[in-house]
Write a protein that holds these residues in place. Structure first.
Motif, PDB file in Angstrom:
ATOM      1  N   VAL A  28      -4.033  -3.323  -4.811  1.00 62.88           N
ATOM      2  CA  VAL A  28      -3.459  -4.023  -3.658  1.00 62.88           C
ATOM      3  C   VAL A  28      -4.517  -5.002  -3.179  1.00 62.88           C
ATOM      4  CG1 VAL A  28      -2.872  -3.761  -1.209  1.00 62.88           C
ATOM      5  CG2 VAL A  28      -1.898  -2.203  -2.888  1.00 62.88           C
ATOM      6  N   LEU A  69       1.780   1.757  -3.541  1.00 62.11           N
ATOM      7  CA  LEU A  69       0.617   2.244  -4.290  1.00 62.11           C
ATOM      8  C   LEU A  69       0.461   3.756  -4.103  1.00 62.11           C
ATOM      9  CD1 LEU A  69      -1.870   0.894  -5.893  1.00 62.11           C
ATOM     10  CD2 LEU A  69      -3.166   1.414  -3.819  1.00 62.11           C
ATOM     11  N   ARG A  70       0.636   4.222  -2.863  1.00 67.84           N
ATOM     12  CA  ARG A  70       0.454   5.654  -2.571  1.00 67.84           C
ATOM     13  C   ARG A  70       1.567   6.516  -3.155  1.00 67.84           C
ATOM     14  NH1 ARG A  70      -1.226   3.626   2.608  1.00 67.84           N
ATOM     15  NH2 ARG A  70       0.844   4.087   3.427  1.00 67.84           N
ATOM     16  N   SER A 111       0.841  -1.214   0.000  1.00 68.60           N
ATOM     17  CA  SER A 111       0.000   0.000   0.000  1.00 68.60           C
ATOM     18  C   SER A 111       0.868   1.254   0.000  1.00 68.60           C
ATOM     19  CB  SER A 111      -0.937   0.014   1.214  1.00 68.60           C
ATOM     20  OG  SER A 111      -1.919  -0.991   1.071  1.00 68.60           O
ATOM     21  N   GLN A 159     -10.069   1.129   0.571  1.00 75.45           N
ATOM     22  CA  GLN A 159     -10.499  -0.147   1.128  1.00 75.45           C
ATOM     23  C   GLN A 159     -11.976  -0.119   1.520  1.00 75.45           C
ATOM     24  OE1 GLN A 159      -7.732  -1.329   4.098  1.00 75.45           O
ATOM     25  NE2 GLN A 159      -8.786  -3.182   4.637  1.00 75.45           N
ATOM     26  N   ASP A 196      -6.955   0.210  -3.428  1.00 78.17           N
ATOM     27  CA  ASP A 196      -6.320  -0.330  -2.220  1.00 78.17           C
ATOM     28  C   ASP A 196      -7.300  -1.274  -1.528  1.00 78.17           C
ATOM     29  OD1 ASP A 196      -4.666  -0.864  -0.130  1.00 78.17           O
ATOM     30  OD2 ASP A 196      -4.456   1.194   0.558  1.00 78.17           O
TER      31      ASP A 196
END
Length: 258
Positions: free
Chosen positions: A209, A53-54, A50, A98, A179
């Motif tokens: 993710v 990803l960010r 994660s 999420q 995510d």
């Protein structure tokens, strides 16, 4: 799975490091992500997936004490360059989280929010068109077209997540980051989102993710396995799941570590 050998590289990460204060969360990640593919980032909790990803939409910038090193390029432009407008970048790189997080506004206003602030619609008719197109692409239009003034939070969990996808794609991004978008959803809602991802990759590059290896195997063309801040292995999903080159990858996929 499709043959992905001739795909254009959309996102290029080189020697990407992330520190939270003194703690190092990512150790020199080199990774190419192809256009119009779904790439799944997998690995145990706390492995850095994660965090990586960010890095792609500079969301780590808003975390106190977070420092990012190396380069992340989209279409050959380093997004960490001083010349990059972060607001514009985040319009190009949409994100779905999420837990579904619709704004406490109407369904219509949730989708119209981005196009409005980015000045993408000159009048109400154009905005109506953007909202309808985005909801159709997110597979939600048929279910909500007669109640666009209802609150986004009145929808079911799966519908809320599709609303968040519609909101993300309303500003015409090139890339959509997800995510763990299905972790709070039931199996039926999850199946709808997975089907949607396959359709969306025709127009977008998708990076997801996931904690679910079954999901990664079902929906992605490529998979990257992270462990303790390192990128251990990356390749075509079928190869990663059937013939991993690294013992750590094999141990994670077979359930020996996790």
């Amino acid at each position: 799975m499709t043959d992905t050998e001739n795909q254009k590289v959309k996102i290029k990460a080189r020697d990407v490091t992330v520190h939270y204060h003194e703690a190092r969360a990512l150790h020199g990640i080199d990774l190419d992500l192809n256009a119009n593919e779904v790439t799944a980032l997998i690995g145990p909790s706390g492995c850095g997936k994660s965090t990586f990803l960010r890095c792609i939409n500079r969301m780590n910038d808003v975390i106190d004490g977070c420092r990012v090193g190396g380069t992340v390029s989209i279409d050959e432009q380093n997004i960490y360059s001083d010349a990059v407008d972060v607001v514009e970048l985040r319009a190009r790189v949409g994100m779905v989280f999420q837990k579904p997080n619709p704004f406490p506004k109407s369904i219509y206003d949730n989708v119209a929010y981005g196009p409005r602030i980015h000045g993408m619609a000159q009048d109400r008719a154009m905005l109506d068109e953007v909202v309808e197109r985005s909801l159709k692409r997110a597979g939600l239009w048929a279910e909500v077209k007669d109640r666009l003034t209802a609150s986004g939070t009145s929808l079911s969990g799966g519908q809320q997540q599709r609303l968040c996808i519609a909101r993300a794609i309303a500003v015409n991004p090139d890339i959509v980051l997800m995510d763990e978008p299905c972790s709070a959803l039931d199996p039926i809602a999850t199946a709808v989102i997975e089907e949607l991802m396959e359709e969306l990759r025709r127009d977008y590059t998708i990076v997801i993710v996931t904690h679910s290896m079954q999901q990664a195997a079902r929906i992605s063309q490529r998979t990257a396995y992270f462990h303790l801040g390192d990128l251990v292995e990356h390749g075509q999903t079928e190869a990663i799941f059937t013939k991993p080159q690294n013992q750590q990858t094999e141990a994670y996929i077979s359930g020996k570590i996790g």
